[in-house]
Scaffold this motif. Structure first.
Motif, PDB file in Angstrom:
ATOM      1  N   ALA A   1       1.040   2.281 -12.875  1.00  0.00           N
ATOM      2  CA  ALA A   1      -0.153   2.591 -13.671  1.00  0.00           C
ATOM      3  C   ALA A   1      -0.811   1.317 -14.190  1.00  0.00           C
ATOM      4  N   GLU A   2      -0.038   0.250 -14.322  1.00  0.00           N
ATOM      5  CA  GLU A   2      -0.566  -1.031 -14.793  1.00  0.00           C
ATOM      6  C   GLU A   2      -1.644  -1.581 -13.863  1.00  0.00           C
ATOM      7  N   LEU A   3      -1.575  -1.218 -12.573  1.00  0.00           N
ATOM      8  CA  LEU A   3      -2.551  -1.734 -11.616  1.00  0.00           C
ATOM      9  C   LEU A   3      -3.964  -1.247 -11.933  1.00  0.00           C
ATOM     10  N   ASP A   4      -4.068  -0.128 -12.646  1.00  0.00           N
ATOM     11  CA  ASP A   4      -5.386   0.412 -13.014  1.00  0.00           C
ATOM     12  C   ASP A   4      -5.884  -0.124 -14.350  1.00  0.00           C
ATOM     13  N   ARG A   5      -5.059  -0.900 -15.026  1.00  0.00           N
ATOM     14  CA  ARG A   5      -5.457  -1.430 -16.316  1.00  0.00           C
ATOM     15  C   ARG A   5      -6.294  -2.690 -16.139  1.00  0.00           C
ATOM     16  N   PRO A   6      -7.514  -2.721 -16.699  1.00  0.00           N
ATOM     17  CA  PRO A   6      -8.373  -3.897 -16.570  1.00  0.00           C
ATOM     18  C   PRO A   6      -7.668  -5.164 -17.045  1.00  0.00           C
TER      19      PRO A   6
ATOM     20  N   ASN B   1       0.822  -1.209   0.000  1.00  0.00           N
ATOM     21  CA  ASN B   1       0.000   0.000   0.000  1.00  0.00           C
ATOM     22  C   ASN B   1       0.859   1.262   0.000  1.00  0.00           C
TER      23      ASN B   1
ATOM     24  N   LYS C   1       1.939   1.592  -3.655  1.00  0.00           N
ATOM     25  CA  LYS C   1       0.795   2.031  -4.453  1.00  0.00           C
ATOM     26  C   LYS C   1       0.547   3.526  -4.301  1.00  0.00           C
TER      27      LYS C   1
END
Length: 263
Positions: free
Chosen positions: A226-231, A202, A205
């Motif tokens: 930013a990849e963590l927000d990619r579906p 966390n 993040k």
């Protein structure tokens, strides 16, 4: 800005070799915030200390702003380290010195004259909004205030790089957010390339641009935050998937079995 090339660090204890960092290569762009995560014993802190050679690698090369630190002699390395600030997990403040005196100490070691030391120490304390505690001793400061003094000490030498070794693990969750905000603001306003080591995903993040995952001394995965927000994005490694999960999962079936066995 920071180039880590095929770095390994091996410790020998009682005739037995232990590889803390195992052939790690990592390029960290200027002005970015690089997160390094992994479980305890993964080699995170050793790798961080390899960057400023507080822990000299057994093999490989480390360059900062175009200078190969591993090729420098002792005196040259001491001068180069003035451009690399470091924030420690447990603050590392001297209890018999005030907040300002603690900040000035790093400047004294850098050979800065007294009047200039005072000016820069006050300026650094002001950046982290703790100038009003300049004359306070560490025993009179909260954990968050101590960490802000530690940040000011790291900033006073006007570094190009800021290394953060578990900077929030000794403070409470509310203070964690405050400390991370200061580090993030400093990165944005001063453009200082920042490396933050933590076992808390966390934290990464909240602040990092990129995350590198270590396991048993090896770099096993790296990706932009930013990849963590990619579906549909899913880390390639099991440890990566585990570390990005915010959930704590217990084996309730095992617990139920244990309770039945004691019934």
């Amino acid at each position: 800005m920071i180039s880590i090339r095929d770095v390994s660090t091996v410790f020998t204890t009682a005739g037995t070799d232990f590889t803390a960092v195992d052939h790690v290569s990592l390029e960290i762009p200027r002005g970015s915030i690089q997160g390094i995560i992994g479980f305890s014993g993964a080699g995170k802190s050793t790798l961080l200390r390899n960057i400023n050679l507080l822990e000299r690698p057994t093999s490989g090369r480390v360059s900062v702003d175009g200078t190969d630190l591993t090729a420098l002699g002792d005196e040259e390395l001491r001068r180069a380290r003035h451009q690399i600030g470091m924030i420690f997990q447990h603050f590392n403040l001297l209890n018999n010195r005030t907040a300002q005196q603690n900040v000035e100490l790093s400047l004294k070691f850098a050979g800065v004259e007294k009047k200039e030391r005072r000016r820069r120490a006050k300026e650094a304390l002001a950046i982290v909004d703790i100038a009003d505690k300049a004359d306070s001793y560490p025993a009179r400061l909260s954990g968050g205030q101590k960490q802000r003094v530690a940040i000011a000490r790291a900033l006073a030498t006007e570094p190009k790089v800021l290394l953060c070794d578990e900077p929030t693990s000794a403070v409470d969750p509310r203070t964690t957010a405050s400390v991370l905000q200061y580090i993030s603001d400093i990165n944005a306003q001063l453009g200082i390339t920042t490396v933050i080591v933590t076992h808390e995903m966390n934290v990464v993040k909240a602040i990092a641009d990129n995350v590198a995952i270590l396991e048993e001394g090896r770099l096993v995965e790296r990706f932009d935050l930013a990849e963590l927000d990619r579906p549909g994005f899913r880390p390639a490694t099991e440890i990566g998937r585990y570390l990005i999960s915010d959930d704590i999962t217990l084996d309730r079936a095992a617990r139920a079995t244990k309770e039945l066995s004691h019934a």
